[in-house]
Design a protein around this motif. Structure first.
Motif, PDB file in Angstrom:
ATOM      1  N   LEU A 109       0.978  -1.287  -0.035  1.00  0.00           N
ATOM      2  CA  LEU A 109      -0.235   0.026   0.022  1.00  0.00           C
ATOM      3  C   LEU A 109       0.810   1.031   0.028  1.00  0.00           C
ATOM      4  CD1 LEU A 109      -2.784   1.214   0.151  1.00  0.00           C
ATOM      5  CD2 LEU A 109      -2.328   1.279   2.904  1.00  0.00           C
ATOM      6  N   ILE A 110       1.948   1.357   0.751  1.00  0.00           N
ATOM      7  CA  ILE A 110       2.747   2.571   1.080  1.00  0.00           C
ATOM      8  C   ILE A 110       3.587   2.622  -0.500  1.00  0.00           C
ATOM      9  CG2 ILE A 110       4.771   3.501   2.037  1.00  0.00           C
ATOM     10  CD1 ILE A 110       3.831   2.018   4.739  1.00  0.00           C
ATOM     11  N   GLU A 111       3.817   1.664  -0.892  1.00  0.00           N
ATOM     12  CA  GLU A 111       4.791   1.796  -2.250  1.00  0.00           C
ATOM     13  C   GLU A 111       3.832   2.465  -3.445  1.00  0.00           C
ATOM     14  OE1 GLU A 111       7.022  -1.096  -5.628  1.00  0.00           O
ATOM     15  OE2 GLU A 111       6.402  -1.887  -3.373  1.00  0.00           O
ATOM     16  N   GLU A 112       2.618   1.732  -3.434  1.00  0.00           N
ATOM     17  CA  GLU A 112       1.578   2.369  -4.493  1.00  0.00           C
ATOM     18  C   GLU A 112       1.092   3.838  -4.318  1.00  0.00           C
ATOM     19  OE1 GLU A 112       0.282   0.890  -7.126  1.00  0.00           O
ATOM     20  OE2 GLU A 112       1.277  -1.113  -6.876  1.00  0.00           O
ATOM     21  N   GLY A 125      -0.880  11.332   3.641  1.00  0.00           N
ATOM     22  CA  GLY A 125      -0.448  10.837   4.919  1.00  0.00           C
ATOM     23  C   GLY A 125      -0.470   9.586   5.156  1.00  0.00           C
ATOM     24  N   ILE A 126       0.528   8.930   5.817  1.00  0.00           N
ATOM     25  CA  ILE A 126       0.119   7.434   5.856  1.00  0.00           C
ATOM     26  C   ILE A 126       0.232   7.186   7.351  1.00  0.00           C
ATOM     27  CG2 ILE A 126       1.191   5.124   5.344  1.00  0.00           C
ATOM     28  CD1 ILE A 126       2.393   6.229   2.970  1.00  0.00           C
ATOM     29  N   ARG A 161      -4.352   2.504   7.170  1.00  0.00           N
ATOM     30  CA  ARG A 161      -4.969   3.829   7.070  1.00  0.00           C
ATOM     31  C   ARG A 161      -4.137   4.884   6.467  1.00  0.00           C
ATOM     32  NH1 ARG A 161      -8.759   6.505  11.995  1.00  0.00           N
ATOM     33  NH2 ARG A 161      -9.067   8.533  11.300  1.00  0.00           N
ATOM     34  N   PHE A 162      -4.770   5.574   5.553  1.00  0.00           N
ATOM     35  CA  PHE A 162      -3.968   6.615   5.261  1.00  0.00           C
ATOM     36  C   PHE A 162      -4.746   8.077   4.702  1.00  0.00           C
ATOM     37  CE2 PHE A 162      -5.587   4.266   1.794  1.00  0.00           C
ATOM     38  CZ  PHE A 162      -5.964   5.106   0.724  1.00  0.00           C
ATOM     39  N   HIS A 163      -4.359   9.223   4.618  1.00  0.00           N
ATOM     40  CA  HIS A 163      -4.985  10.475   4.264  1.00  0.00           C
ATOM     41  C   HIS A 163      -4.505  11.108   3.041  1.00  0.00           C
ATOM     42  CE1 HIS A 163      -6.229  14.773   5.154  1.00  0.00           C
ATOM     43  NE2 HIS A 163      -5.325  14.857   4.390  1.00  0.00           N
ATOM     44  N   VAL A 164      -5.738  11.481   2.403  1.00  0.00           N
ATOM     45  CA  VAL A 164      -5.416  12.158   0.904  1.00  0.00           C
ATOM     46  C   VAL A 164      -6.336  13.568   1.089  1.00  0.00           C
ATOM     47  CG1 VAL A 164      -4.757  10.129  -0.315  1.00  0.00           C
ATOM     48  CG2 VAL A 164      -7.250  11.060  -0.087  1.00  0.00           C
TER      49      VAL A 164
END
Length: 226
Positions: A189-192, A209-210, A215-218
């Motif tokens: 997920l982080i890589e993508e 934001g990761i 969970r992440f922020h856009v």
């Protein structure tokens, strides 16, 4: 008649038992009935607990149920305002990015901080979400698959209690906290996400934001990453 015969046969056998065996029989029956009663009470407890549960879990994060949302709509003029927001998103061509009600989720910790799970953003902020939803639908989902909204608009009070930044893009209805529906690993997920952020570049105004887990922020209110 057959049932009466069975009862008579049982009574005769019971009457011929020694007193100590009769006592043991009643002990066994009592224990069995007690276990059945305990199982019934446990089932009733879990049943009513499930009815009271005001949330569902998305990847370990608690979001309020649809029933809770319907209750929210019954308060004051929320139904009318929500309908106007849904119409705005439809006219802007982004109503298919996520269910409009998901955009009213303040966060996953409303129970802990004693704040409402839903809030409607002021009308002046509605345009801020359009570009973010387009980014989610047109760029993010094709990269990592469907996502669920964990947090969207937040009131000042909610954001403060939740420990959010005073400059949080959630307060201006520009940012979303998301989790993937698939079982994508955190590493993948982080890589993508980082590849997407780099590819879209500063012209996208994408904020990324990761957080812990998946969970992440856009948002689309400033090109940056954390």
């Amino acid at each position: 008649m057959p049932s009466g015969n069975r009862f008579s046969m049982f009574k005769r056998r019971y009457d011929h038992l020694p007193p100590n065996q009769q006592t043991n029989w009643w002990v066994v029956v009592g224990v069995a009935l007690l276990l059945l009663l305990l199982l019934l009470l446990l089932w009733l407890y879990l049943y009513f607990k499930a009815l009271e549960k005001p949330y569902v879990e998305l990847k370990g994060y608690r979001v309020a149920t649809h029933a809770s949302f319907n209750q929210f709509l019954r308060e004051r003029g929320n139904r009318r305002e929500f309908g106007q927001l849904a119409d705005f998103l439809k006219d802007a061509g982004v109503a298919d990015a996520t269910e409009p009600e998901n955009l009213l989720r303040q966060g996953s910790d409303w129970l802990d901080i004693n704040e409402p799970p839903f809030a409607i953003p002021p009308r002046d902020y509605w345009p801020n979400m359009v570009a973010t939803l387009k980014l989610v639908r047109d760029e993010l989902v094709p990269s990592i698959g469907p996502v669920d909204v964990v947090s969207a608009f937040r009131t000042d009070g909610y954001n403060r209690k939740a420990g959010g930044s005073s400059k949080s893009k959630h307060k201006t209805f520009c940012g979303l906290d998301l989790v993937p529906r698939s079982n994508i690993s955190r590493k993948e997920l982080i890589e993508e996400l980082r590849n997407l952020h780099a590819r879209l570049g500063p012209e996208s105004h994408m904020g990324l934001g990761i957080y812990s887990g998946v969970r992440f922020h856009v948002d689309t209110c400033g090109f940056r990453r954390w």
